[in-house]
Design a protein around this motif. Structure first.
Motif, short mmCIF file in Angstrom:
data_model
loop_
_atom_site.label_atom_id
_atom_site.label_comp_id
_atom_site.label_asym_id
_atom_site.label_seq_id
_atom_site.Cartn_x
_atom_site.Cartn_y
_atom_site.Cartn_z
N ARG A 37 44.37 11.78 -6.91
CA ARG A 37 45.78 12.55 -7.74
C ARG A 37 46.13 11.51 -8.76
O ARG A 37 46.41 11.80 -9.63
CB ARG A 37 46.69 12.74 -6.73
CG ARG A 37 46.06 14.04 -5.83
CD ARG A 37 47.14 14.70 -5.05
NE ARG A 37 46.61 15.63 -4.00
CZ ARG A 37 47.21 16.76 -3.54
NH1 ARG A 37 48.79 16.91 -3.76
NH2 ARG A 37 46.61 17.65 -3.06
N GLU A 51 41.30 20.85 -2.98
CA GLU A 51 42.73 20.58 -3.09
C GLU A 51 43.08 19.52 -4.29
O GLU A 51 44.07 19.74 -4.87
CB GLU A 51 43.28 20.25 -1.79
CG GLU A 51 43.11 21.50 -0.85
CD GLU A 51 43.54 20.92 0.52
OE1 GLU A 51 43.46 19.76 0.97
OE2 GLU A 51 43.29 21.85 1.69
N GLN A 52 42.43 18.52 -4.37
CA GLN A 52 42.49 17.27 -5.21
C GLN A 52 42.55 17.80 -6.58
O GLN A 52 43.09 17.79 -7.56
CB GLN A 52 41.59 16.33 -5.12
CG GLN A 52 41.54 15.89 -3.61
CD GLN A 52 42.87 15.90 -2.84
OE1 GLN A 52 43.81 15.15 -3.25
NE2 GLN A 52 42.59 16.35 -1.50
N THR A 63 36.78 28.15 0.23
CA THR A 63 36.70 26.88 -0.48
C THR A 63 37.58 27.06 -1.67
O THR A 63 38.29 25.95 -2.24
CB THR A 63 35.36 26.48 -0.91
OG1 THR A 63 34.58 26.42 0.35
CG2 THR A 63 35.43 25.19 -1.78
N ARG A 79 36.65 21.95 0.70
CA ARG A 79 38.06 22.54 0.52
C ARG A 79 39.19 21.29 0.12
O ARG A 79 40.00 21.36 -0.63
CB ARG A 79 38.75 23.28 1.71
CG ARG A 79 39.97 23.94 1.39
CD ARG A 79 40.35 24.76 2.64
NE ARG A 79 41.93 25.36 2.30
CZ ARG A 79 42.01 26.71 2.18
NH1 ARG A 79 41.02 27.57 2.39
NH2 ARG A 79 43.34 26.81 2.10
N TYR A 80 38.79 20.33 0.80
CA TYR A 80 39.45 19.05 0.56
C TYR A 80 39.26 18.57 -0.94
O TYR A 80 40.22 18.19 -1.64
CB TYR A 80 39.20 17.84 1.51
CG TYR A 80 40.18 16.62 1.24
CD1 TYR A 80 41.49 16.55 1.53
CD2 TYR A 80 39.50 15.34 1.41
CE1 TYR A 80 42.19 15.53 1.49
CE2 TYR A 80 40.51 14.41 1.37
CZ TYR A 80 41.77 14.27 1.35
OH TYR A 80 42.31 13.18 1.40
N LYS A 123 35.20 21.96 5.06
CA LYS A 123 36.47 21.23 5.20
C LYS A 123 36.49 20.19 4.13
O LYS A 123 37.65 20.16 3.22
CB LYS A 123 36.88 20.67 6.50
CG LYS A 123 37.11 21.49 7.55
CD LYS A 123 37.44 20.80 8.73
CE LYS A 123 38.67 20.09 8.99
NZ LYS A 123 39.20 19.69 10.09
N ALA A 162 42.85 21.31 -7.43
CA ALA A 162 43.79 22.08 -7.73
C ALA A 162 45.07 21.40 -8.09
O ALA A 162 45.90 22.13 -9.00
CB ALA A 162 44.02 23.07 -6.52
N TYR A 163 45.35 20.30 -7.61
CA TYR A 163 46.42 19.62 -8.10
C TYR A 163 46.57 19.07 -9.60
O TYR A 163 47.53 19.29 -10.43
CB TYR A 163 46.73 18.30 -7.26
CG TYR A 163 47.57 17.25 -7.65
CD1 TYR A 163 48.87 17.30 -7.20
CD2 TYR A 163 47.41 16.12 -8.48
CE1 TYR A 163 49.83 16.38 -7.76
CE2 TYR A 163 48.26 15.41 -9.07
CZ TYR A 163 49.51 15.32 -8.39
OH TYR A 163 50.51 14.59 -9.07
N SER A 199 43.24 10.86 -1.27
CA SER A 199 44.15 11.76 -1.92
C SER A 199 45.04 11.40 -2.89
O SER A 199 45.05 11.74 -4.10
CB SER A 199 44.71 12.67 -1.00
OG SER A 199 45.56 13.69 -1.70
N GLU A 227 40.16 29.02 -2.21
CA GLU A 227 41.64 29.38 -1.93
C GLU A 227 42.80 28.42 -2.51
O GLU A 227 43.91 28.85 -2.76
CB GLU A 227 42.02 29.53 -0.42
CG GLU A 227 41.35 31.22 -0.21
CD GLU A 227 41.51 31.19 1.59
OE1 GLU A 227 42.04 30.38 2.17
OE2 GLU A 227 41.00 32.12 2.07
N PRO A 228 42.60 27.13 -2.50
CA PRO A 228 43.54 26.17 -3.03
C PRO A 228 43.81 26.58 -4.46
O PRO A 228 45.09 26.10 -5.17
CB PRO A 228 42.83 24.78 -3.05
CG PRO A 228 42.03 24.92 -1.92
CD PRO A 228 41.57 26.08 -1.78
#
Length: 449
Positions: free
Chosen positions: A287, A352-353, A73, A348-349, A345, A355-356, A283, A75-76
């Motif tokens: 963002r 990812e947001q 989870t 993690r999604y 999933k 991490a951005y 997303s 890793e991003p």
């Protein structure tokens, strides 16, 4: 050439109905030298919330200390591992029933930043506590244009019942100005943009907005004279920094004008009319909100913000990552491996947001440091495992060094049932705010510096 006198930190670019704050510039230091910028750059704090808990085996590193391997989870955030501080063992006792029966979702959101037991009601007689972000705003808010920003991706109804006798106001807010008043969030990127860069003069702001729409102009077109005048007074590094900042503003404007608007489901329509500027893609929405938060920090428009990736108990589906089922439904997985995989999933999604946003902040220099280095970001949930509805060993992570007050790049495990509120007391200290107690805290959290 450089200023002989430091540039006032409150300097703005002004035009008809438009106010553009400036990023941190070397000219704002007493000598104009970049080396001195880090010591005086402001500290910022942002609190990010995800609903329904997480799949903890994919969240918690097996190793403690600095030599830890990022689980799936997280890793991003691999490029920023040295900026992370993962904290295990923290709990929110006041999110538990404590005699109030069901309603863990509502309690977990209301308690997340207050560490207080919310009063069980679906009426107007709300009661929780003052949240830690608003404690920061009370101390630092007078130094910026906005004391705080409350942001999110889901509509947040402030009335009616949402969870076993608890008001929707509990599930849809994590920020509380007073024990009885939640600070409702804004989810429309266009409205946030207008708020950040519009003048307090409402008539001028409305005229500016109308002209921009009619002539397809940018807010920057209205401050061009001011910007060119300032640019002539700045050194080369500051001119480049100013140009990058203004370019970022223009790029967000362009994305806002080109973004397809959202289609909302019947449940949302029943609750309230959706705002007009919400992107249809999750997303893209998250963002854009994240970029606006970063601009607000970069321009010192505020020093504290909250961001709810979804309301607590959210049953949003994520077909874009091949998870068409509702998030909340999946969180009651009953140890079904296929459902747990889909929860992972979604987790993690969301990461990812986040991490951005982290990468955007890391890319913005402030002297020898960065915007991320001078900030603290807290990311987490008020529930551990969604199936168990537990409120111990919560998924909590800090990112950023808060101007050197935090020693990152580690996984720290505390004894189970250590109050999460102890972390809040310590984080207030990182922001140079003295507090003896927050919610149910019983001390400060050690081993952060």
């Amino acid at each position: 050439m450089l200023h002989s006198q430091p540039l006032d930190r409150r300097t703005v670019l002004k035009g008809l109905g438009t106010v553009v704050a400036l990023p941190w510039l070397e000219a704002m230091t007493p000598s104009g030298r970049a080396a001195e910028t880090t010591a005086v750059a402001p500290r910022r704090a942002a609190f990010f919330f995800v609903p329904n808990g997480v799949h903890m085996p994919n969240w918690t590193p097996a190793e403690e200390g600095a030599e830890f391997v990022l689980p799936p989870t997280l890793e991003p955030l691999a490029a920023r591992q040295q900026d992370l501080l993962i904290l295990s063992g923290l709990s929110h006792d006041k999110a538990r029933a404590n005699g109030d029966g069901p309603g863990d979702h509502a309690r977990s959101a209301a308690c997340f930043l207050t560490a207080c037991q919310p009063f069980k009601t679906d009426g107007a007689n709300l009661r929780a506590g003052v949240s830690v972000d608003q404690m920061i705003a009370q101390h630092l808010g007078a130094r910026t244009r906005f004391p705080s920003l409350e942001l999110g991706c889901d509509l947040g109804p402030q009335s009616g019942g949402c969870d076993s006798g608890y008001s929707c106001a509990y599930s849809g807010n994590i920020s509380w100005r007073t024990p009885n008043q939640p600070a409702s969030k804004e989810i429309d990127p266009r409205l946030i943009f207008e708020r950040l860069f519009g003048d307090v003069n409402r008539s001028e702001a409305a005229e500016s907005r109308a002209r921009r729409q009619l002539f397809q102009k940018s807010v920057l077109d209205f401050v061009l004279t001011d910007a060119n005048r300032l640019r002539q007074k700045l050194g080369q590094a500051d001119r480049r920094k100013l140009d990058e900042y203004l370019t970022a503003i223009r790029e967000i404007e362009t994305r806002l004008s080109a973004t397809p608007l959202t289609e909302v489901n019947a449940e949302q329509l029943a609750e309230m009319t959706p705002p007009p500027g919400v992107p249809s893609d999750y997303s893209a929405h998250a963002r854009l909100i994240g970029d606006l938060l970063v601009l607000a920090f970069q321009g010192d428009l505020t020093r504290v913000a909250t961001f709810m990736f979804a309301n607590e108990g959210s049953n949003r589906s994520y077909a874009q990552i091949e998870v068409p089922e509702g998030h909340h439904d999946l969180s009651h997985h009953g140890n079904d491996e296929a459902k747990q995989a889909k929860i992972a999933k979604i987790n993690r999604y969301h990461m990812e947001q986040f991490a951005y946003i982290v990468e955007r902040m890391k890319a913005i220099p402030e002297g020898d440091s960065t915007l991320l280095d001078n900030s603290l970001l807290l990311y987490g949930s008020g529930i551990g495992d969604g199936n168990r509805h537990n409120h111990d060993d919560l998924p909590i992570m800090l990112v950023g060094r808060c101007g050197g007050a935090l020693r990152t790049g580690r996984h720290v495990r505390y004894p189970n049932e250590t109050p999460l509120a102890n972390l809040f007391v310590s984080l207030l200290g990182c922001m140079d705010i003295t507090a003896e107690k927050v919610g149910d805290s019983n001390g400060r959290l050690n081993d952060l510096a």
